[in-house]
Design an enzyme around this catalytic site. Structure first.
Site, PDB file in Angstrom:
ATOM      1  N   LYS A   1      26.387  -8.129  -8.530  1.00  0.00           N
ATOM      2  CA  LYS A   1      27.287  -9.507  -7.986  1.00  0.00           C
ATOM      3  C   LYS A   1      28.025 -10.077  -9.069  1.00  0.00           C
ATOM      4  O   LYS A   1      27.735  -9.778 -10.350  1.00  0.00           O
ATOM      5  CB  LYS A   1      26.124 -10.477  -7.727  1.00  0.00           C
ATOM      6  CG  LYS A   1      25.237 -10.072  -6.556  1.00  0.00           C
ATOM      7  CD  LYS A   1      24.449 -11.131  -6.485  1.00  0.00           C
ATOM      8  CE  LYS A   1      23.479 -10.981  -4.840  1.00  0.00           C
ATOM      9  NZ  LYS A   1      22.763 -12.051  -4.469  1.00  0.00           N
TER      10      LYS A   1
ATOM     11  N   ILE B   1       2.665   5.953  -3.127  1.00  0.00           N
ATOM     12  CA  ILE B   1       3.686   6.569  -3.674  1.00  0.00           C
ATOM     13  C   ILE B   1       3.490   6.801  -5.098  1.00  0.00           C
ATOM     14  O   ILE B   1       3.816   8.030  -5.635  1.00  0.00           O
ATOM     15  CB  ILE B   1       5.074   6.146  -3.457  1.00  0.00           C
ATOM     16  CG1 ILE B   1       5.638   6.331  -2.050  1.00  0.00           C
ATOM     17  CG2 ILE B   1       6.259   6.787  -4.379  1.00  0.00           C
ATOM     18  CD1 ILE B   1       6.810   5.421  -1.435  1.00  0.00           C
TER      19      ILE B   1
ATOM     20  N   LYS C   1       7.423 -16.026   2.867  1.00  0.00           N
ATOM     21  CA  LYS C   1       8.006 -17.275   2.796  1.00  0.00           C
ATOM     22  C   LYS C   1       7.183 -18.297   3.552  1.00  0.00           C
ATOM     23  O   LYS C   1       6.589 -18.056   4.683  1.00  0.00           O
ATOM     24  CB  LYS C   1       9.378 -17.514   3.507  1.00  0.00           C
ATOM     25  CG  LYS C   1      10.484 -16.820   2.945  1.00  0.00           C
ATOM     26  CD  LYS C   1      11.749 -16.989   3.664  1.00  0.00           C
ATOM     27  CE  LYS C   1      13.020 -16.424   2.823  1.00  0.00           C
ATOM     28  NZ  LYS C   1      13.201 -17.107   1.674  1.00  0.00           N
TER      29      LYS C   1
ATOM     30  N   HIS D   1      17.349 -16.924 -12.873  1.00  0.00           N
ATOM     31  CA  HIS D   1      16.909 -17.819 -11.721  1.00  0.00           C
ATOM     32  C   HIS D   1      16.241 -19.286 -12.497  1.00  0.00           C
ATOM     33  O   HIS D   1      16.724 -20.273 -11.771  1.00  0.00           O
ATOM     34  CB  HIS D   1      15.505 -17.118 -11.163  1.00  0.00           C
ATOM     35  CG  HIS D   1      14.868 -18.039 -10.173  1.00  0.00           C
ATOM     36  ND1 HIS D   1      15.311 -18.219  -8.897  1.00  0.00           N
ATOM     37  CD2 HIS D   1      13.702 -18.721 -10.371  1.00  0.00           C
ATOM     38  CE1 HIS D   1      14.564 -18.899  -8.169  1.00  0.00           C
ATOM     39  NE2 HIS D   1      13.501 -19.595  -8.845  1.00  0.00           N
TER      40      HIS D   1
ATOM     41  N   GLU E   1      11.863  -7.229   3.450  1.00  0.00           N
ATOM     42  CA  GLU E   1      12.705  -7.114   2.170  1.00  0.00           C
ATOM     43  C   GLU E   1      12.092  -6.388   0.975  1.00  0.00           C
ATOM     44  O   GLU E   1      11.256  -6.830   0.556  1.00  0.00           O
ATOM     45  CB  GLU E   1      13.546  -8.303   1.917  1.00  0.00           C
ATOM     46  CG  GLU E   1      14.645  -8.142   0.889  1.00  0.00           C
ATOM     47  CD  GLU E   1      14.758  -9.430   0.309  1.00  0.00           C
ATOM     48  OE1 GLU E   1      16.325  -9.660   0.106  1.00  0.00           O
ATOM     49  OE2 GLU E   1      14.310 -10.363  -0.260  1.00  0.00           O
TER      50      GLU E   1
ATOM     51  N   ARG F   1       5.522 -11.464  -1.769  1.00  0.00           N
ATOM     52  CA  ARG F   1       5.535 -12.888  -1.301  1.00  0.00           C
ATOM     53  C   ARG F   1       5.772 -12.859   0.240  1.00  0.00           C
ATOM     54  O   ARG F   1       6.535 -12.124   1.009  1.00  0.00           O
ATOM     55  CB  ARG F   1       6.282 -13.806  -2.058  1.00  0.00           C
ATOM     56  CG  ARG F   1       7.887 -13.549  -2.077  1.00  0.00           C
ATOM     57  CD  ARG F   1       8.475 -14.446  -0.807  1.00  0.00           C
ATOM     58  NE  ARG F   1       9.900 -14.331  -0.750  1.00  0.00           N
ATOM     59  CZ  ARG F   1      10.589 -13.542   0.320  1.00  0.00           C
ATOM     60  NH1 ARG F   1       9.613 -13.023   1.156  1.00  0.00           N
ATOM     61  NH2 ARG F   1      11.822 -13.397   0.399  1.00  0.00           N
TER      62      ARG F   1
ATOM     63  N   VAL G   1       0.912  -1.308  -0.155  1.00  0.00           N
ATOM     64  CA  VAL G   1      -0.077   0.023  -0.147  1.00  0.00           C
ATOM     65  C   VAL G   1       0.864   1.334  -0.121  1.00  0.00           C
ATOM     66  O   VAL G   1       0.601   2.302  -0.682  1.00  0.00           O
ATOM     67  CB  VAL G   1      -0.965  -0.197   1.265  1.00  0.00           C
ATOM     68  CG1 VAL G   1      -1.785   1.239   1.455  1.00  0.00           C
ATOM     69  CG2 VAL G   1      -1.907  -1.126   1.185  1.00  0.00           C
TER      70      VAL G   1
ATOM     71  N   ARG H   1       8.806  -6.766  -4.165  1.00  0.00           N
ATOM     72  CA  ARG H   1       9.873  -6.261  -5.410  1.00  0.00           C
ATOM     73  C   ARG H   1       9.084  -5.357  -6.023  1.00  0.00           C
ATOM     74  O   ARG H   1       7.862  -5.452  -6.719  1.00  0.00           O
ATOM     75  CB  ARG H   1       9.884  -7.446  -6.176  1.00  0.00           C
ATOM     76  CG  ARG H   1      10.909  -7.384  -7.238  1.00  0.00           C
ATOM     77  CD  ARG H   1      11.237  -8.835  -8.064  1.00  0.00           C
ATOM     78  NE  ARG H   1      12.005  -9.530  -7.236  1.00  0.00           N
ATOM     79  CZ  ARG H   1      11.965 -10.779  -7.343  1.00  0.00           C
ATOM     80  NH1 ARG H   1      11.013 -11.460  -8.064  1.00  0.00           N
ATOM     81  NH2 ARG H   1      12.531 -11.597  -6.543  1.00  0.00           N
TER      82      ARG H   1
END
Length: 238
Positions: free
Chosen positions: A152, A64, A85, A195, A179, A83, A59, A117
């Site tokens: 990475k 924003i 876990k 992935h 996160e 999501r 939300v 995300r």
């Protein structure tokens, strides 16, 4: 996806005899299947709280995005994914951390139980959204990892934040970590393919080193993004 309503159903579908260790990993746990199932049941109330934190963050980004749309007549957020876990995921992460599988340890050590995300159009949007969250005085930014500026080794790029957000329950207000991953459409495209490919059995197929190829693709995408950002800024200036 409906994370909250399906948690109990997921416990019922869990095979207590299935290995909790992924292929290639050593067994980090000595718990019996009975103790694992007990953890799955005990952790459900905590996961419900983290689901609430996830919704609060969703939300927050919706507000924003609408505010920026009204002010600037553009929506920097392409879409948002989220999501929580499942019990097994929390259990396995505690095992990888070498921690006893308890609810208190899950709350203390696993910072990505709830995840949001945010997919943006441009790199500039990624950093702007990060700065906006940092200015919200009711949020606590625990830490930030900038894989956009410092990818990475395999080429992965995204901006990761752990943010504690206040959630108001019936009898208390709790600061719960979420996160937040902020990335562009192009970064998300690369990450989705990486992935999928990383679960292939071999890294080299028909003389192709997939690791080097993925890293090279990431570099190409980064160059294209930079050019698109310049073009967008030029158009906005007109």
């Amino acid at each position: 996806m409906d994370q909250n309503s399906s948690l109990t159903e997921r416990i019922e579908r869990i095979d207590p005899h299935r290995s909790l260790v992924k292929p290639g990993e050593r067994d980090l746990t000595v718990e019996t299947s009975e103790s694992a199932r007990q953890f799955f049941a005990d952790v459900l109330p905590m996961l419900a709280r983290y689901h609430a934190a996830m919704r609060e963050m969703e939300v927050r980004f919706e507000i924003i995005d609408r505010d920026l749309s009204a002010r600037r007549h553009r929506n920097p957020i392409h879409h948002v994914e989220s999501r929580v876990k499942d019990p097994r995921g929390v259990y396995e992460k505690l095992a990888r951390y070498g921690k006893s599988q308890t609810v208190s340890n899950a709350e203390r050590y696993v910072m990505d139980i709830a995840g949001v995300r945010v997919i943006c159009s441009y790199i500039h949007d990624v950093y702007e959204l990060c700065e906006m969250l940092k200015r919200h005085d009711d949020l606590e930014v625990v830490h930030i990892k900038d894989y956009v500026a410092n990818p990475k080794p395999n080429g992965y790029r995204s901006l990761h934040m752990i943010v504690k957000i206040p959630v108001h329950f019936v009898d208390r207000t709790s600061m719960i970590p979420v996160e937040v991953q902020i990335r562009t459409i192009a970064m998300d495209f690369w990450a989705s393919l990486e992935h999928e490919l990383k679960y292939k059995a071999v890294s080299e197929v028909a003389g192709i080193d997939s690791y080097d190829e993925l890293r090279d693709c990431s570099r190409i995408i980064r160059n294209v993004e930079s050019r698109m950002q310049i073009l967008a800024q030029a158009l906005d200036a007109e």
